[in-house]
Design an enzyme around this catalytic site. Sequence first.
Site, PDB file in Angstrom:
ATOM      1  N   GLY A 272       0.822  -1.174   0.098  1.00 15.66           N
ATOM      2  CA  GLY A 272      -0.026   0.157  -0.036  1.00 15.66           C
ATOM      3  C   GLY A 272       0.767   1.162   0.000  1.00 15.66           C
ATOM      4  O   GLY A 272       2.071   1.161  -0.069  1.00 15.66           O
ATOM      5  N   HIS A 273       0.045   2.380   0.122  1.00 16.38           N
ATOM      6  CA  HIS A 273       1.036   3.744  -0.133  1.00 16.38           C
ATOM      7  C   HIS A 273       1.152   4.202   1.223  1.00 16.38           C
ATOM      8  O   HIS A 273       1.158   5.611   1.157  1.00 16.38           O
ATOM      9  CB  HIS A 273       0.219   4.762  -1.246  1.00 16.38           C
ATOM     10  CG  HIS A 273       0.254   4.215  -2.477  1.00 16.38           C
ATOM     11  ND1 HIS A 273      -0.513   4.702  -3.606  1.00 16.38           N
ATOM     12  CD2 HIS A 273       0.829   2.956  -2.956  1.00 16.38           C
ATOM     13  CE1 HIS A 273      -0.393   3.964  -4.619  1.00 16.38           C
ATOM     14  NE2 HIS A 273       0.479   2.887  -4.299  1.00 16.38           N
ATOM     15  N   GLY A 274       0.720   3.563   2.389  1.00 14.65           N
ATOM     16  CA  GLY A 274       1.076   3.976   3.619  1.00 14.65           C
ATOM     17  C   GLY A 274      -0.246   4.642   4.394  1.00 14.65           C
ATOM     18  O   GLY A 274      -1.349   4.545   3.792  1.00 14.65           O
TER      19      GLY A 274
END
Length: 430
Positions: A272-274
């Site tokens: 994921g992107h955080g």
Amino acid sequence: MLRLDILGASRGGGHGGMAFTVPTVLQLSGSTSFPLVWCTLLQYSVDVYSGSALPSKTFDVVKYGAVGDEKTDNTEAFVRAWKDACSYGGRSRVWIPRGTFLLDSVSFEGSCNGSMAFLIKGTLKAPTDPAKFYTDTWIGFRYLSDLTVKGGGVLDGQGHAAWPYNDCQKSSQCKPLPATLRFDFITNSRVYNLRSINSKSSHINLFACENINMSHITLRAPADSPNTDGIHIGSSTKIKISHADIGTGDDCISMVSGSQNIDIHDVSCGPGHGISIGSLGRSHEHEYVMGISVRNCTFIGSDNGLRIKTWAPSLYSVASDIVFQDIIMKNSRNPIVIDQQYCPSPPHCYVQGGSSSSAVQIKDVTFKNIWGVSSTKVAMKLQCSRALPCRNVKLININLAYNGPGGRAMSICSHVIGFSSGKLVPSGCL
């Protein structure tokens, strides 16, 4: 004419701790007081008013015609069960038993006459017909208070059928794909013990919600699935997220304009992107972001870790009172990021009436006790606005190693005002 007086004794402990009076005697002026059988009925009516008389009731969707055969469209059966449950005066439970139930886009709305529980024991599957993709909601709940969604079941968005239709990277006019669960104008509610897989868009979307507790949830989609945010929050306050396992193709958790008093802890993110704040500054400029706490979280192979991003150029806004604390990075890219030059599709980032640089004021931000391994050499990147530098940024006990070639981890920072204390690896920012 005779005057009728109702005499009674005060009682407490009604629904919600409400005190009320139970009529026991009727008195007619000029006559002797005497008990009446009617007092039983009067007591019952008062108990109904206090909300304590009606027992909880279960509304099984199968009894309304739902079939868990993975083929039958069960939308009408679910809606009928919901409407009956919503109109019931006591605590209502809509029950989805074991089985695989095909369900079209549907919205369950209030207000209802009592508290509502949506109990998912089986598996719900979204449609795969492309004609049904272009809506923003698969399963929605709106205008409700005291809602519980739980049950240990599975929500299968069947996103593989829809992701090829996502062209948002190429077109700013792209059509929406449905979020698996959407909560609009929901208050004082809980979501827990659920699993969502392969959402077409966001797994869970919160808008204009207050006092929501989300825990023990699992949200999963492939790393290359587009725009599959785990939990997306906007214009909401007092949101608690804990004990969540999130792996997606976009932000594990994203908080945009109007997100306030958000408490996130014990979350695993990756892929994921955080966990991201933003992007901010493109609209809703008067809806500030503040009071954000992210703690005791682990990032595993995520593309970003802790991120604040604002558009450049942008409208004026504020992001403040933000704490990232007690965080572990396991081979995550870009563990710590403030990006006030965010423009995912240059040169198409012009904002009507906006400043040439970001006009979002970021202030009072703390990064504390963050350690682990970065998979990028730049482990900390704080690029703030030239027009409105970041203020009162605190870096406390940061220890991020780099596991690749080319030396130790490094930092890149600009237009940041603040201080550091304790161990600081990489150094060079404050």
